[in-house]
Write an enzyme that holds these catalytic residues in place. Structure first.
Site, PDB file in Angstrom:
ATOM      1  N   CYS A   1       3.342  -3.033   4.124  1.00  0.00           N
ATOM      2  CA  CYS A   1       2.673  -1.960   4.288  1.00  0.00           C
ATOM      3  C   CYS A   1       3.379  -1.406   5.494  1.00  0.00           C
ATOM      4  O   CYS A   1       4.449  -1.387   5.645  1.00  0.00           O
ATOM      5  CB  CYS A   1       1.340  -2.507   4.789  1.00  0.00           C
ATOM      6  SG  CYS A   1       0.958  -3.339   6.372  1.00  0.00           S
TER       7      CYS A   1
ATOM      8  N   HIS B   1       7.392 -30.833  10.340  1.00  0.00           N
ATOM      9  CA  HIS B   1       6.715 -29.522  10.040  1.00  0.00           C
ATOM     10  C   HIS B   1       5.590 -29.693   9.094  1.00  0.00           C
ATOM     11  O   HIS B   1       4.614 -28.846   9.004  1.00  0.00           O
ATOM     12  CB  HIS B   1       7.703 -28.549   9.529  1.00  0.00           C
ATOM     13  CG  HIS B   1       8.874 -28.172  10.515  1.00  0.00           C
ATOM     14  ND1 HIS B   1       8.677 -27.781  11.787  1.00  0.00           N
ATOM     15  CD2 HIS B   1      10.258 -28.518  10.212  1.00  0.00           C
ATOM     16  CE1 HIS B   1       9.787 -27.720  12.409  1.00  0.00           C
ATOM     17  NE2 HIS B   1      10.716 -28.252  11.613  1.00  0.00           N
TER      18      HIS B   1
ATOM     19  N   THR C   1       3.280  -1.363   8.747  1.00  0.00           N
ATOM     20  CA  THR C   1       3.709  -2.159   9.712  1.00  0.00           C
ATOM     21  C   THR C   1       3.898  -3.833   9.275  1.00  0.00           C
ATOM     22  O   THR C   1       4.548  -4.340  10.157  1.00  0.00           O
ATOM     23  CB  THR C   1       2.507  -2.355  10.837  1.00  0.00           C
ATOM     24  OG1 THR C   1       1.331  -2.982  10.318  1.00  0.00           O
ATOM     25  CG2 THR C   1       2.253  -1.218  11.629  1.00  0.00           C
TER      26      THR C   1
ATOM     27  N   HIS D   1      10.404 -23.817   8.879  1.00  0.00           N
ATOM     28  CA  HIS D   1       9.283 -24.522   9.655  1.00  0.00           C
ATOM     29  C   HIS D   1       7.862 -24.364   9.275  1.00  0.00           C
ATOM     30  O   HIS D   1       7.124 -25.278   9.387  1.00  0.00           O
ATOM     31  CB  HIS D   1       9.093 -24.162  11.101  1.00  0.00           C
ATOM     32  CG  HIS D   1      10.440 -24.317  11.686  1.00  0.00           C
ATOM     33  ND1 HIS D   1      10.674 -24.288  13.223  1.00  0.00           N
ATOM     34  CD2 HIS D   1      11.943 -24.928  11.446  1.00  0.00           C
ATOM     35  CE1 HIS D   1      11.900 -24.781  13.629  1.00  0.00           C
ATOM     36  NE2 HIS D   1      12.556 -24.989  12.565  1.00  0.00           N
TER      37      HIS D   1
ATOM     38  N   ASP E   1       0.917  -1.204   0.086  1.00  0.00           N
ATOM     39  CA  ASP E   1       0.100   0.079  -0.137  1.00  0.00           C
ATOM     40  C   ASP E   1       1.014   1.244   0.008  1.00  0.00           C
ATOM     41  O   ASP E   1       2.130   1.142  -0.016  1.00  0.00           O
ATOM     42  CB  ASP E   1      -0.835   0.046   1.195  1.00  0.00           C
ATOM     43  CG  ASP E   1      -0.126   0.193   2.644  1.00  0.00           C
ATOM     44  OD1 ASP E   1       1.101   0.125   2.728  1.00  0.00           O
ATOM     45  OD2 ASP E   1      -0.920   0.290   3.745  1.00  0.00           O
TER      46      ASP E   1
HETATM   47  C1  RB5 Z   1      -1.744   2.738   6.547  1.00  0.00           C
HETATM   48  O1  RB5 Z   1      -1.516   4.052   7.127  1.00  0.00           O
HETATM   49  C2  RB5 Z   1      -1.287   1.690   7.591  1.00  0.00           C
HETATM   50  O2  RB5 Z   1      -2.343   1.477   8.163  1.00  0.00           O
HETATM   51  C3  RB5 Z   1      -1.076   0.155   6.917  1.00  0.00           C
HETATM   52  O3  RB5 Z   1       0.075   0.570   6.001  1.00  0.00           O
HETATM   53  C4  RB5 Z   1      -0.606  -0.732   7.646  1.00  0.00           C
HETATM   54  O4  RB5 Z   1       0.343  -0.423   8.445  1.00  0.00           O
HETATM   55  C5  RB5 Z   1      -1.818  -1.676   8.198  1.00  0.00           C
HETATM   56  O5  RB5 Z   1      -1.420  -2.542   9.043  1.00  0.00           O
END
Ligand code: RB5
Length: 149
Positions: free
Chosen positions: A65, A133, A67, A98, A8
């Protein structure tokens, strides 16, 4: 080895670095976007990458993304996908060995570019160990079957 890549807006810069790295290393890569910095929804990029990996059009997927969490949660909804969020190289090889993870997810706001590229390299260079596994992965597939009737 064929790699499907997606992110994203929150992962776009790291995705570009990964794309350059994979191209330099000679991997066959398809970049599923996003292609602008405009805010977008990570499930829209997780889905095509996850489907392409589940359909065996690609050997592995890499999703980014902010996170690495949301895009991984979305990818794991596709049957056959085992997406693993890794922020260290130990997890990157352990999840291949695994869990036979077929998608790596990364958080652009979590790891720096240098570490992220080491994680990508480690993930792609590591091999599933099978054996005990495999039985555990079969049980994951059974869970999918139970809820996808
Ligand atoms: C976008 O702002 C953010 O929420 C997305 O990139 C991600 O971190 C969601 O898990």
């Amino acid at each position: 080895m064929r790699i499907a890549l997606g992110s994203d807006h929150g992962g776009i810069e790291l995705r570009k670095e990964i794309l350059n790295y994979l191209n330099l290393k000679g991997y066959e890569v398809k970049d599923f976007g996003t292609h602008t910095a405009e805010s977008c929804d990570y499930p829209d990029y997780a889905l095509p990458v996850a489907e392409a990996v589940a359909n065996k059009e690609f050997d592995f997927g890499i999703l980014v993304c902010g996170t690495g969490i949301g895009i991984g949660i979305a990818a794991n909804k596709v049957p056959g996908i085992r997406a693993a969020l890794c922020s260290d190289t130990f997890s990157a090889h352990a999840t291949r060995e695994h869990n036979d993870a077929n998608i790596l997810t990364l958080g652009q706001r979590v790891v720096g570019v240098g570490l992220a590229l080491d994680i990508v390299k480690t993930f792609l260079d590591s091999k599933f160990e099978g054996d005990r596994h495999q039985g555990r992965i079969n049980k994951i597939a059974e869970i999918e079957k139970k809820y996808n009737k």
